[in-house]
Design an enzyme around this catalytic site. Structure first.
Site, PDB file in Angstrom:
ATOM      1  N   SER A  44     -49.390  23.876  14.958  1.00 13.45           N
ATOM      2  CA  SER A  44     -50.797  23.751  15.344  1.00 13.45           C
ATOM      3  C   SER A  44     -50.867  23.537  16.844  1.00 13.45           C
ATOM      4  O   SER A  44     -49.899  23.071  17.455  1.00 13.45           O
ATOM      5  CB  SER A  44     -51.430  22.548  14.630  1.00 13.45           C
ATOM      6  OG  SER A  44     -52.684  22.203  15.192  1.00 13.45           O
TER       7      SER A  44
ATOM      8  N   TYR B 264     -51.931  13.296  12.665  1.00 12.91           N
ATOM      9  CA  TYR B 264     -51.779  14.752  12.639  1.00 12.91           C
ATOM     10  C   TYR B 264     -50.986  15.220  13.860  1.00 12.91           C
ATOM     11  O   TYR B 264     -50.071  16.033  13.743  1.00 12.91           O
ATOM     12  CB  TYR B 264     -53.153  15.420  12.613  1.00 12.91           C
ATOM     13  CG  TYR B 264     -53.092  16.895  12.283  1.00 12.91           C
ATOM     14  CD1 TYR B 264     -52.672  17.327  11.026  1.00 12.91           C
ATOM     15  CD2 TYR B 264     -53.450  17.862  13.221  1.00 12.91           C
ATOM     16  CE1 TYR B 264     -52.605  18.679  10.711  1.00 12.91           C
ATOM     17  CE2 TYR B 264     -53.394  19.209  12.912  1.00 12.91           C
ATOM     18  CZ  TYR B 264     -52.976  19.611  11.661  1.00 12.91           C
ATOM     19  OH  TYR B 264     -52.911  20.954  11.363  1.00 12.91           O
TER      20      TYR B 264
END
Length: 241
Positions: free
Chosen positions: A142, A155
């Site tokens: 990501s 995250y």
């Protein structure tokens, strides 16, 4: 042209979103696809769409945070198909909240799925791929692995870790002719994002199919060239650069 004819692919988180689109693309390219997910009914829906179009796919319950589940799934694939040629580590979770509100159990759960999961999957997949002297491992990372924003600490931590793990895995796996690629994907129109942030302007997100087609292209390359990392962004994503 079905360049992946005869190949066997396991996609974690194949029930929806990007994972589902990856399953579609790999099946279209001729691979036998295993949609692995804890959401068994949704994974079955992915498989139904593929088989109705003449593709080859099955759904398997897979909990990437469980070593036993990972071992059983990969052993079953090896037993039934004789090989495992493609692994896509796509499953992921997130808890969007300030650090002071983030529980220890939530922190641990995110690490179990987002970082420990790809380790387990890659470890046991390599046991199959190493004797074959071939294979592809794709890790869905990501843009959260390159920068940081508020209320996303766990995250970021898992995705920064996954990017590092992916590069380390690349150096080991290439010794047995297994290619490893980190896909650094920007925002996509998937439930993972839209269920939590429904007000994101659609023009700032990309169709997950577009990311899946790039992954398919990388896997279809049967030359001695490898792509260790690729950044795939929506053209108008506001969080980048």
């Amino acid at each position: 042209m079905e360049k992946l004819q005869g190949k066997v692919a396991l996609v974690s988180g194949g029930a929806q979103g990007l994972g589902q689109q990856i399953c579609y693309q790999l099946a279209e390219a001729g691979a036998t696809v295993i949609a692995g997910d804890i959401q068994e009914e949704k994974a079955a829906g992915t498989v139904k769409t593929i088989t109705e179009k003449g593709g080859k796919a099955i759904a398997m319950r897979l909990d990437v945070s469980s070593e036993e589940s990972v071992k059983e799934t990969i052993a079953k694939i090896k037993s039934e198909y004789g090989s495992l040629d493609i692994l896509v580590n796509n499953a992921g979770i997130d808890f969007t909240k300030p650090i002071l509100e983030l529980s220890v159990s939530e922190w641990d759960a995110a690490f179990a799925v987002n970082l420990r999961g790809p380790f387990l999957m890659s470890k046991y997949a390599l046991e199959v791929m190493s004797p074959q002297k071939s294979g592809n491992i794709i890790n869905i990372v990501s843009t959260a692995s390159l920068r940081a924003w508020t209320e996303a600490s766990v995250y970021h931590a898992t995705k920064w870790g996954l990017r590092g793990f992916s590069h380390a895995l690349f150096t080991e796996a290439r010794k047995v002719n297994v290619k490893v690629t980190a896909i650094i994907a920007g925002g996509m129109s998937t439930p993972f994002l839209l269920d939590r942030f429904p007000d994101i302007p659609p023009q700032n997100l990309q169709d997950p199919k577009n990311v899946a087609t790039k992954i398919r292209y990388i896997i279809e390359d049967d030359t001695d060239t490898v792509v260790p990392e690729i950044l795939i962004l929506p053209l108008m994503e506001t969080s980048w650069p």
